[in-house]
Scaffold this motif. Structure first.
Motif, PDB file in Angstrom:
ATOM      1  N   VAL A  78       0.861  -1.188   0.000  1.00 34.51           N
ATOM      2  CA  VAL A  78       0.000   0.000   0.000  1.00 34.51           C
ATOM      3  C   VAL A  78       0.892   1.230   0.000  1.00 34.51           C
ATOM      4  N   TYR A  79       0.522   2.200  -0.800  1.00 40.85           N
ATOM      5  CA  TYR A  79       1.325   3.404  -0.958  1.00 40.85           C
ATOM      6  C   TYR A  79       0.597   4.623  -0.394  1.00 40.85           C
ATOM      7  N   LEU A  80       1.395   5.605   0.000  1.00 41.09           N
ATOM      8  CA  LEU A  80       0.854   6.916   0.350  1.00 41.09           C
ATOM      9  C   LEU A  80       1.673   7.946  -0.417  1.00 41.09           C
ATOM     10  N   GLN A  81       1.086   8.466  -1.478  1.00 44.79           N
ATOM     11  CA  GLN A  81       1.717   9.523  -2.252  1.00 44.79           C
ATOM     12  C   GLN A  81       1.409  10.851  -1.584  1.00 44.79           C
ATOM     13  N   MET A  82       2.454  11.583  -1.235  1.00 45.61           N
ATOM     14  CA  MET A  82       2.280  12.853  -0.543  1.00 45.61           C
ATOM     15  C   MET A  82       2.869  13.967  -1.402  1.00 45.61           C
ATOM     16  N   ASP A  83       2.042  14.902  -1.794  1.00 44.24           N
ATOM     17  CA  ASP A  83       2.454  16.010  -2.641  1.00 44.24           C
ATOM     18  C   ASP A  83       2.296  17.342  -1.911  1.00 44.24           C
ATOM     19  N   SER A  84       2.964  18.349  -2.443  1.00 46.93           N
ATOM     20  CA  SER A  84       2.896  19.698  -1.861  1.00 46.93           C
ATOM     21  C   SER A  84       3.115  19.655  -0.358  1.00 46.93           C
ATOM     22  N   LEU A  85       4.169  18.980   0.034  1.00 46.94           N
ATOM     23  CA  LEU A  85       4.423  18.791   1.455  1.00 46.94           C
ATOM     24  C   LEU A  85       4.734  20.102   2.154  1.00 46.94           C
ATOM     25  N   GLU A  86       4.295  20.173   3.397  1.00 47.05           N
ATOM     26  CA  GLU A  86       4.478  21.356   4.236  1.00 47.05           C
ATOM     27  C   GLU A  86       5.243  20.960   5.492  1.00 47.05           C
ATOM     28  N   PRO A  87       5.905  21.923   6.125  1.00 48.81           N
ATOM     29  CA  PRO A  87       6.622  21.594   7.372  1.00 48.81           C
ATOM     30  C   PRO A  87       5.708  20.929   8.402  1.00 48.81           C
ATOM     31  N   GLU A  88       4.425  21.260   8.379  1.00 49.30           N
ATOM     32  CA  GLU A  88       3.479  20.671   9.324  1.00 49.30           C
ATOM     33  C   GLU A  88       3.253  19.180   9.079  1.00 49.30           C
ATOM     34  N   ASP A  89       3.704  18.671   7.947  1.00 50.85           N
ATOM     35  CA  ASP A  89       3.595  17.244   7.650  1.00 50.85           C
ATOM     36  C   ASP A  89       4.728  16.435   8.274  1.00 50.85           C
ATOM     37  N   THR A  90       5.693  17.115   8.861  1.00 51.09           N
ATOM     38  CA  THR A  90       6.801  16.420   9.518  1.00 51.09           C
ATOM     39  C   THR A  90       6.278  15.544  10.642  1.00 51.09           C
ATOM     40  N   ALA A  91       6.592  14.256  10.562  1.00 50.75           N
ATOM     41  CA  ALA A  91       6.087  13.295  11.536  1.00 50.75           C
ATOM     42  C   ALA A  91       6.676  11.931  11.244  1.00 50.75           C
ATOM     43  N   MET A  92       6.476  11.018  12.196  1.00 50.03           N
ATOM     44  CA  MET A  92       6.719   9.611  11.935  1.00 50.03           C
ATOM     45  C   MET A  92       5.432   9.054  11.331  1.00 50.03           C
ATOM     46  N   TYR A  93       5.559   8.388  10.211  1.00 53.05           N
ATOM     47  CA  TYR A  93       4.401   7.834   9.528  1.00 53.05           C
ATOM     48  C   TYR A  93       4.369   6.314   9.723  1.00 53.05           C
ATOM     49  N   TYR A  94       3.216   5.833  10.111  1.00 56.59           N
ATOM     50  CA  TYR A  94       3.018   4.413  10.372  1.00 56.59           C
ATOM     51  C   TYR A  94       1.926   3.850   9.470  1.00 56.59           C
ATOM     52  N   CYS A  95       2.103   2.612   9.052  1.00 55.05           N
ATOM     53  CA  CYS A  95       0.969   1.917   8.478  1.00 55.05           C
ATOM     54  C   CYS A  95       0.462   0.892   9.495  1.00 55.05           C
ATOM     55  N   ALA A  96      -0.812   0.609   9.394  1.00 51.80           N
ATOM     56  CA  ALA A  96      -1.464  -0.285  10.342  1.00 51.80           C
ATOM     57  C   ALA A  96      -2.524  -1.095   9.599  1.00 51.80           C
ATOM     58  N   ALA A  97      -2.893  -2.219  10.198  1.00 52.13           N
ATOM     59  CA  ALA A  97      -3.832  -3.109   9.526  1.00 52.13           C
ATOM     60  C   ALA A  97      -4.934  -3.575  10.462  1.00 52.13           C
ATOM     61  N   ARG A  98      -6.088  -3.780   9.879  1.00 51.44           N
ATOM     62  CA  ARG A  98      -7.214  -4.406  10.572  1.00 51.44           C
ATOM     63  C   ARG A  98      -8.001  -5.199   9.552  1.00 51.44           C
ATOM     64  N   SER A  99      -8.913  -5.997  10.015  1.00 51.65           N
ATOM     65  CA  SER A  99      -9.601  -6.894   9.094  1.00 51.65           C
ATOM     66  C   SER A  99     -10.684  -6.191   8.288  1.00 51.65           C
ATOM     67  N   VAL A 100     -11.332  -5.188   8.881  1.00 51.79           N
ATOM     68  CA  VAL A 100     -12.455  -4.514   8.224  1.00 51.79           C
ATOM     69  C   VAL A 100     -12.238  -3.011   8.304  1.00 51.79           C
ATOM     70  N   CYS A 101     -12.497  -2.351   7.213  1.00 50.00           N
ATOM     71  CA  CYS A 101     -12.400  -0.888   7.200  1.00 50.00           C
ATOM     72  C   CYS A 101     -13.650  -0.273   7.818  1.00 50.00           C
ATOM     73  N   ALA A 102     -13.438   0.772   8.572  1.00 47.48           N
ATOM     74  CA  ALA A 102     -14.527   1.548   9.155  1.00 47.48           C
ATOM     75  C   ALA A 102     -14.011   2.952   9.380  1.00 47.48           C
ATOM     76  N   THR A 103     -14.931   3.838   9.603  1.00 44.33           N
ATOM     77  CA  THR A 103     -14.540   5.219   9.894  1.00 44.33           C
ATOM     78  C   THR A 103     -15.105   5.617  11.244  1.00 44.33           C
ATOM     79  N   PRO A 104     -14.467   6.543  11.936  1.00 45.21           N
ATOM     80  CA  PRO A 104     -13.212   7.220  11.573  1.00 45.21           C
ATOM     81  C   PRO A 104     -11.991   6.335  11.780  1.00 45.21           C
TER      82      PRO A 104
END
Length: 122
Positions: A78-104
């Motif tokens: 799975v990819y995360l394309q990040m464009d027009s990045l801003e200093p506020e986007d500075t962070a540690m980015y994690y991917c995570a998994a679960r069996s079923v998608c739901a929101t939020p």
């Protein structure tokens, strides 16, 4: 389920990065993949998620407009394309998994996590 992130790094404001999350193990337990981020001193927040079976996507407010989540044809990455990045986007980015998608996108709903990849925007 094992998740490994890659693709982080340092970039100037306005630049782009593409993060990858490679999945292995029991795919039925990880059909839904989400991207989260945690900036220093802040809570970890959801960015986007994708149902790897259907391709349906969901974006939290932080991910709308500049970020795009996608998957490869074999559904192992799975990819995360990040464009027009801003200093506020500075962070540690994690991917995570679960069996079923739901929101939020709630941290507690995801049972499998990668180690994270650092994104720094200056």
């Amino acid at each position: 389920v094992q998740l490994v992130e890659s693709g982080g790094g340092s970039v100037q404001a306005g630049g782009s990065l593409k993060l990858s999350c490679t999945r292995s193990g029991y795919t039925f337990r990880s059909a839904c993949i989400g991207w989260f981020r945690q900036a220093p001193g802040k809570e970890r927040d959801g960015v986007a998620q994708i149902n790897t079976r259907t391709g349906n996507t969901y974006y939290a407010d932080s991910g709308k407009g500049r970020f795009t989540i996608s998957r490869n044809s074999t559904r192992t990455t799975v990819y995360l394309q990040m464009d027009s990045l801003e200093p506020e986007d500075t962070a540690m980015y994690y991917c995570a998994a679960r069996s079923v998608c739901a929101t939020p996108l709630a941290n507690a709903d995801f049972g499998y996590w990668g180690q994270g990849t650092q994104v720094t925007v200056s």
